[in-house]
Motif scaffolding. Structure first.
Motif, PDB file in Angstrom:
ATOM      1  N   PHE A  90       0.866  -1.178   0.000  1.00 60.11           N
ATOM      2  CA  PHE A  90       0.000   0.000   0.000  1.00 60.11           C
ATOM      3  C   PHE A  90       0.906   1.232   0.000  1.00 60.11           C
ATOM      4  O   PHE A  90       1.456   1.622   1.039  1.00 60.11           O
ATOM      5  CB  PHE A  90      -0.911   0.000   1.226  1.00 60.11           C
ATOM      6  N   MET A  93       0.402   4.217   2.429  1.00 61.63           N
ATOM      7  CA  MET A  93       0.591   3.994   3.863  1.00 61.63           C
ATOM      8  C   MET A  93       2.064   4.028   4.224  1.00 61.63           C
ATOM      9  O   MET A  93       2.938   3.935   3.356  1.00 61.63           O
ATOM     10  CB  MET A  93       0.007   2.635   4.271  1.00 61.63           C
ATOM     11  N   GLU A  97       2.684   0.665   8.771  1.00 63.28           N
ATOM     12  CA  GLU A  97       1.261   0.394   8.586  1.00 63.28           C
ATOM     13  C   GLU A  97       1.031  -0.768   7.623  1.00 63.28           C
ATOM     14  O   GLU A  97       0.076  -1.534   7.788  1.00 63.28           O
ATOM     15  CB  GLU A  97       0.548   1.653   8.095  1.00 63.28           C
ATOM     16  N   ASN A  98       1.888  -0.918   6.623  1.00 63.44           N
ATOM     17  CA  ASN A  98       1.773  -2.054   5.719  1.00 63.44           C
ATOM     18  C   ASN A  98       1.901  -3.368   6.482  1.00 63.44           C
ATOM     19  O   ASN A  98       1.131  -4.308   6.263  1.00 63.44           O
ATOM     20  CB  ASN A  98       2.849  -1.970   4.634  1.00 63.44           C
ATOM     21  N   GLN A 100       1.505  -3.732   9.762  1.00 67.50           N
ATOM     22  CA  GLN A 100       0.406  -3.801  10.714  1.00 67.50           C
ATOM     23  C   GLN A 100      -0.869  -4.339  10.060  1.00 67.50           C
ATOM     24  O   GLN A 100      -1.615  -5.116  10.671  1.00 67.50           O
ATOM     25  CB  GLN A 100       0.153  -2.414  11.315  1.00 67.50           C
ATOM     26  N   MET A 101      -1.118  -3.941   8.812  1.00 70.55           N
ATOM     27  CA  MET A 101      -2.290  -4.449   8.102  1.00 70.55           C
ATOM     28  C   MET A 101      -2.210  -5.966   7.954  1.00 70.55           C
ATOM     29  O   MET A 101      -3.206  -6.679   8.102  1.00 70.55           O
ATOM     30  CB  MET A 101      -2.381  -3.780   6.730  1.00 70.55           C
ATOM     31  N   VAL A 104      -3.008  -7.512  11.292  1.00 68.03           N
ATOM     32  CA  VAL A 104      -4.456  -7.450  11.541  1.00 68.03           C
ATOM     33  C   VAL A 104      -5.163  -8.592  10.816  1.00 68.03           C
ATOM     34  O   VAL A 104      -6.027  -9.271  11.376  1.00 68.03           O
ATOM     35  CB  VAL A 104      -5.019  -6.084  11.084  1.00 68.03           C
ATOM     36  N   SER A 105      -4.770  -8.824   9.561  1.00 63.48           N
ATOM     37  CA  SER A 105      -5.371  -9.911   8.786  1.00 63.48           C
ATOM     38  C   SER A 105      -5.073 -11.264   9.412  1.00 63.48           C
ATOM     39  O   SER A 105      -5.958 -12.123   9.532  1.00 63.48           O
ATOM     40  CB  SER A 105      -4.848  -9.876   7.346  1.00 63.48           C
ATOM     41  N   SER A 110     -10.200  -7.754  11.070  1.00 61.56           N
ATOM     42  CA  SER A 110     -10.522  -6.766  10.040  1.00 61.56           C
ATOM     43  C   SER A 110     -11.523  -5.722  10.511  1.00 61.56           C
ATOM     44  O   SER A 110     -11.504  -4.575  10.052  1.00 61.56           O
ATOM     45  CB  SER A 110     -11.063  -7.462   8.783  1.00 61.56           C
ATOM     46  N   LEU A 113     -10.247  -2.334  11.687  1.00 61.10           N
ATOM     47  CA  LEU A 113      -9.670  -1.351  10.770  1.00 61.10           C
ATOM     48  C   LEU A 113     -10.386  -0.009  10.857  1.00 61.10           C
ATOM     49  O   LEU A 113      -9.874   0.996  10.368  1.00 61.10           O
ATOM     50  CB  LEU A 113      -9.722  -1.885   9.328  1.00 61.10           C
ATOM     51  N   THR A 117      -5.412   2.567  12.678  1.00 65.55           N
ATOM     52  CA  THR A 117      -4.529   1.472  12.281  1.00 65.55           C
ATOM     53  C   THR A 117      -3.133   1.627  12.869  1.00 65.55           C
ATOM     54  O   THR A 117      -2.452   0.636  13.162  1.00 65.55           O
ATOM     55  CB  THR A 117      -4.426   1.413  10.740  1.00 65.55           C
ATOM     56  N   ARG A 118      -2.692   2.848  13.060  1.00 66.66           N
ATOM     57  CA  ARG A 118      -1.323   3.091  13.526  1.00 66.66           C
ATOM     58  C   ARG A 118      -1.061   2.527  14.922  1.00 66.66           C
ATOM     59  O   ARG A 118       0.084   2.362  15.317  1.00 66.66           O
ATOM     60  CB  ARG A 118      -1.021   4.588  13.498  1.00 66.66           C
TER      61      ARG A 118
END
Length: 260
Positions: A90, A93, A97-98, A100-101, A104-105, A110, A113, A117-118
């Motif tokens: 991304f 971002m 954050e990339n 972290q995403m 999260v997944s 999800s 979100l 997100t930070r």
């Protein structure tokens, strides 16, 4: 320990075999490179293991679990991570954050979100970035990075899912020559330390013969040679089919010098 078992995979497109009785194994912590000329069946084999293609016949077993024909997301859930020829990140971002995403997944969060997100899995993301040498760039937008650094971020994203098997499609594509060796050395070290099996396709022969534990050569959907880099590099049929008869000796000498 044997991690991946691929047994007699077959895939046809119309009347053309893209993969014919492809069989191989991969151990935890091992690097296996798939090489061959264009149209050899490398991507087809790769995508059958990753779940992007369903084989016509044959089987794929990961850590004792059958994953044959499962969709890509289900294969990912079984422990298969992936990086791509063109890095998938991304760009709007930050580096952190990339990652972290991805975390999260992995945790199935999800719905979170909608939160900031930070603040999600920040420390875990920073630890992964430290492993790939990108901790200092954590708060920079990915869009500002050199492409070689983007590839390292993508590797951290793949590691966030704690994969047993890592599929790398042309990992050094688009990178400057001086960056390629660093990425492959890093990948090999992480594979050994984490016990991750790495299956990768590559056209850069230095990335193959300088870093793979074993090499497999495909031509017209069939394996024509497999074994240690030295064994494959010295195989007469590989030299003929992959390098071409004309200038084979000179080309082989140049490649050996490049990886010496």
């Amino acid at each position: 320990m044997t991690l991946l078992v691929v047994d007699r995979l077959n895939k046809r497109f119309g009347g053309v075999f893209a993969a014919r009785d492809v069989s191989f194994t991969l151990a935890a912590g091992e690097m296996l490179a798939i090489i061959g000329p264009n149209g050899a069946g490398k991507s087809t084999t790769f995508n059958m293991v990753g779940g992007q293609l369903k084989p016509d016949s044959g089987s794929i077993t990961l850590d004792g679990q059958a994953i044959t024909g499962r969709p890509a997301r289900a294969v990912w859930r079984c422990g298969v991570g992936r990086t791509f020829q063109v890095a998938q990140t991304f760009v709007s971002m930050s580096v952190a954050e990339n990652v972290q995403m991805a975390l999260v997944s992995r945790h199935g969060e999800s719905r979170r979100l909608f939160a900031d997100t930070r603040r999600l899995h920040r420390e875990a993301a920073l630890a992964l970035l430290a492993e790939v040498g990108m901790r200092a760039e954590a708060d920079r937008p990915v869009s500002e990075l050199a492409y070689g650094d983007v590839k390292r971020v993508e590797l951290a994203v793949a590691l966030a899912s704690q994969p047993k098997l890592l599929l790398m499609d042309e990992p050094t594509a688009g990178m400057a020559p001086r960056e390629r060796g660093g990425l492959m050395t890093l990948t090999a070290r992480l594979a050994r330390e984490r016990g991750i099996g790495v299956l990768y396709t590559e056209h850069d022969m230095e990335a193959v013969f300088g870093h793979a534990d074993r090499v497999m050569v495909l031509v017209r959907g069939e394996i024509i040679a497999a074994g240690s880099p030295d064994h494959v590099r010295g195989d007469a049929r590989v030299r003929q089919v992959y390098l071409g008869e004309a200038g084979t000796a000179a080309a082989l000498k140049a490649r050996r010098k490049a990886v010496a």
